[in-house]
Design a protein around this motif. Structure first.
Motif, short mmCIF file in Angstrom:
data_model
loop_
_atom_site.label_atom_id
_atom_site.label_comp_id
_atom_site.label_asym_id
_atom_site.label_seq_id
_atom_site.Cartn_x
_atom_site.Cartn_y
_atom_site.Cartn_z
N TRP A 139 -5.12 4.19 -2.18
CA TRP A 139 -5.05 2.85 -1.62
C TRP A 139 -5.31 1.80 -2.69
O TRP A 139 -6.06 2.03 -3.64
CB TRP A 139 -6.09 2.69 -0.51
N GLN A 181 -7.17 -1.41 -3.70
CA GLN A 181 -8.39 -2.09 -3.26
C GLN A 181 -8.14 -3.58 -3.05
O GLN A 181 -7.48 -4.24 -3.85
CB GLN A 181 -9.51 -1.89 -4.28
N VAL A 213 -13.05 4.69 1.72
CA VAL A 213 -11.80 4.66 2.48
C VAL A 213 -11.66 5.99 3.21
O VAL A 213 -12.20 7.01 2.78
CB VAL A 213 -10.58 4.42 1.56
N HIS A 236 -14.00 4.33 8.30
CA HIS A 236 -14.89 4.11 7.14
C HIS A 236 -16.25 4.71 7.49
O HIS A 236 -17.24 4.00 7.68
CB HIS A 236 -14.99 2.61 6.85
N ARG A 242 -13.27 -6.87 -3.70
CA ARG A 242 -14.00 -6.42 -4.89
C ARG A 242 -14.99 -7.51 -5.31
O ARG A 242 -14.63 -8.67 -5.47
CB ARG A 242 -13.02 -6.14 -6.03
N GLN A 266 0.83 -1.19 0.00
CA GLN A 266 0.00 0.00 0.00
C GLN A 266 0.88 1.26 0.00
O GLN A 266 2.05 1.20 0.38
CB GLN A 266 -0.91 0.01 1.23
#
Length: 251
Positions: free
Chosen positions: A172, A174, A134, A123, A177, A102
């Motif tokens: 960031w 992800q 995010v 969040h 997903r 990250q």
């Protein structure tokens, strides 16, 4: 005649080597006392901290092995950054650990686990919108702006402050997903009392978030396998709250 010259040359060469060796020994004997060699070898075994984080690491190592010789220079003999912050930053940025690198080595274990920061604090839109989103740089700085400047020794904190000063977002990578044909609404699930860990796994135990390989479907999945059957089973168990209508998720 040739043998005589060769013998003479060899004799001169041997004399030169002997003299040079003696001169070298005399030179070094003037610099080193008999005990200096042992002292230098011993001093080489002393581990010296080069940062506050290394100081924490050396103290922990000495607790495990009291015979270990360590030295903590005064400029690194501090409480901040904390040992936990140092450890988590290293673990979250470990390139050999599962998961993507990250832009900032953020540890959920450190924040959600050790400090027990609620998921909805970072969040913050999760209970009101379809997507969890995010945290913004502003949310992060709301806490970190109050920390001692000593925390800037951690690379991730420096990056965060640079983003704040330059008014840049954190891009960031992800992790979770779903397929495009699935419409999942975070707010409905959070409002129904579904814990984040139900779908995302025990993130409070993970320094570095990652997916796990699944041999059945052939690609990486979250810690909890978010397949249709898994979702349907959960909806069936909560039939009084969760619909099993296809159009609730596929529309």
């Amino acid at each position: 005649m040739t043998d005589h010259k060769t013998a003479k040359r060899n004799s001169l060469l041997a004399g030169f080597v002997t003299a040079a060796t003696a001169a070298g020994l005399a030179f070094w004997s003037g610099w080193l006392s008999p005990g200096d060699g042992e002292a230098n070898a011993a001093s080489g075994d002393v581990r010296v901290a080069a940062s506050v984080c290394e100081a924490h690491e050396l103290r922990a190592a000495k607790e495990e092995d009291p015979s270990l010789e360590i030295e903590i220079p005064s400029e690194f003999d501090k409480s901040w950054p904390s040992a936990g912050a140092c450890r988590s930053a290293i673990a979250a940025g470990d390139p050999l650990a599962p998961g993507p690198i990250q832009p900032i080595p953020f540890s959920h274990k450190h924040h959600a686990g050790e400090f027990q920061i609620d998921c909805l604090y970072c969040h913050s839109e999760t209970d009101r919108s379809q997507a969890a989103g995010v945290p913004s740089v502003e949310i992060c700085m709301g806490c970190h702006a109050q920390f001692p400047a000593d925390y800037d020794q951690i690379e991730g904190i420096r990056i965060l402050k640079e983003k704040w000063e330059n008014k840049e977002p954190i891009e960031w990578v992800q992790i979770h997903r779903l397929p495009e044909h699935v419409q999942f609404r975070h707010n409905r699930h959070v409002q129904a009392g579904v814990e984040c860990q139900t779908c995302h796994g025990p993130v409070e135990e993970l320094d570095k978030l990652h997916l796990v390989p699944d041999s059945h479907i052939g690609y990486l999945v979250p810690v909890a396998k978010l397949e249709m059957g898994w979702c349907i089973n959960c909806h069936r168990q909560n039939n009084h709250q969760a619909s099993q209508d296809c159009l609730k998720c596929h529309y």
